[in-house]
Scaffold this active site. Structure first.
Site, PDB file in Angstrom:
ATOM      1  N   CYS A 118       0.841  -1.200   0.000  1.00 12.86           N
ATOM      2  CA  CYS A 118       0.000   0.000   0.000  1.00 12.86           C
ATOM      3  C   CYS A 118       0.879   1.254   0.000  1.00 12.86           C
ATOM      4  O   CYS A 118       0.654   2.173  -0.790  1.00 12.86           O
ATOM      5  CB  CYS A 118      -0.928  -0.027   1.221  1.00 12.86           C
ATOM      6  N   CYS A 119       1.909   1.280   0.876  1.00  7.20           N
ATOM      7  CA  CYS A 119       2.822   2.438   0.903  1.00  7.20           C
ATOM      8  C   CYS A 119       3.533   2.601  -0.443  1.00  7.20           C
ATOM      9  O   CYS A 119       3.772   3.722  -0.895  1.00  7.20           O
ATOM     10  CB  CYS A 119       3.866   2.284   2.008  1.00  7.20           C
ATOM     11  N   CYS A 201      -0.775   8.646   7.379  1.00 11.79           N
ATOM     12  CA  CYS A 201      -2.135   8.292   6.976  1.00 11.79           C
ATOM     13  C   CYS A 201      -2.980   7.993   8.218  1.00 11.79           C
ATOM     14  O   CYS A 201      -2.484   7.417   9.200  1.00 11.79           O
ATOM     15  CB  CYS A 201      -2.107   7.061   6.084  1.00 11.79           C
ATOM     16  N   CYS A 204      -3.098   4.462   9.832  1.00  9.16           N
ATOM     17  CA  CYS A 204      -1.798   3.924  10.241  1.00  9.16           C
ATOM     18  C   CYS A 204      -1.084   4.826  11.241  1.00  9.16           C
ATOM     19  O   CYS A 204       0.127   4.692  11.447  1.00  9.16           O
ATOM     20  CB  CYS A 204      -0.922   3.707   9.009  1.00  9.16           C
ATOM     21  N   CYS A 229       8.130   4.058   5.631  1.00 10.65           N
ATOM     22  CA  CYS A 229       7.195   3.869   4.525  1.00 10.65           C
ATOM     23  C   CYS A 229       7.883   3.504   3.218  1.00 10.65           C
ATOM     24  O   CYS A 229       7.230   3.242   2.227  1.00 10.65           O
ATOM     25  CB  CYS A 229       6.378   5.140   4.323  1.00 10.65           C
TER      26      CYS A 229
END
Ligand code: SF4
Length: 243
Positions: A118-119, A201, A204, A229
């Protein structure tokens, strides 16, 4: 008007002047320099130093699509204060749709591989586009933020992205960052007043308790050494430094 007011306490003024000198040296050396503004407390200090004293450095931010509403408010307030626009980079829609389709809307919670996936799409790929063709990028990391960042150097070769990485706030303390923000009445993310020393985010990031590592609210379900990240290297930390 100087970005560094002469009425600042001398130690803080000297800190700021050293950081500006480092930024100017980076422009002289690497020419095409950008600043990756992460919209945290260090970022508002660096934005002030850059737009006040070294405006040839381009400032950009990455909107992952999962930021806190307070962070979007900060972007708005920063732009209004300086009457300048931050350039915002976004993830590639097709890549994001495919990843969410395969992993779920909150699939980053299912494991380290998914989280890094996702990162990679929401942060690393837009970052790679933003720094492409640049000579150096500026970051607001400080040694006091984590055991991993304590090992950083003021200027490093970033082999992952193929340019130099300049960290002019490396030796600033958290107290100095906040002293500067208060002296200059800079806009900052209101979440900092609710126990968030580091803000990324929304899904997170969480508030931390007094005395906890500043980065402990980021990806708190992971081991400390994996909590980056992908924009900063995960350094091998001596066992003793992990306590
Ligand atoms: Fe995705 Fe969380 Fe990384 Fe943001 S911090 S890009 S939501 S895994």
């Amino acid at each position: 008007m100087s970005a560094i007011p002469p009425e600042l306490p001398k130690p803080l003024r000297e800190r700021a002047e050293r950081s500006v000198a480092q930024l100017r040296a980076a422009v002289a050396e690497y020419k095409n320099v950008c600043y990756a503004n992460s919209l945290g407390s260090e970022s508002v200090v660096l934005t002030d130093l850059i737009w006040g004293s070294v405006p040839e450095i381009d400032i950009f931010s990455i909107d992952t699509g999962r930021l806190y509403p307070e962070t979007y408010d900060l972007i708005e307030r920063v732009q209004r204060r300086y009457a300048r626009a931050l350039r915002i980079y976004y993830p590639a829609a097709a890549d994001l749709e495919a990843w969410v389709g395969a992993n779920g809307i909150n699939g980053f919670r299912d494991g380290l591989e998914q989280r890094r996936g996702c990162c990679a799409i929401r942060k690393v790929a837009p970052f790679r586009r933003a720094v492409s063709g640049r000579g150096a990028w500026v970051t607001g990391i400080r040694r006091g933020q984590s055991a991993s960042r304590a090992l950083a150097a003021p200027v490093e070769w970033d082999s992952e992205y193929g340019l130099h990485k300049v960290s002019p706030l490396l030796d600033w303390s958290e107290a100095e960052v906040w002293d500067y923000i208060r002296w200059k009445r800079l806009p900052y993310n209101s979440l900092h007043d609710s126990g968030f020393p580091s803000i990324g985010c929304a899904p997170c990031t969480r508030a931390v308790q007094n005395g906890e590592d500043e980065r402990s609210g980021r990806w708190w379900w992971e081991r400390a050494e994996s909590r980056e990240c992908g924009l900063h290297p995960r350094r091998k930390i001596p066992t003793a430094a992990l306590g």
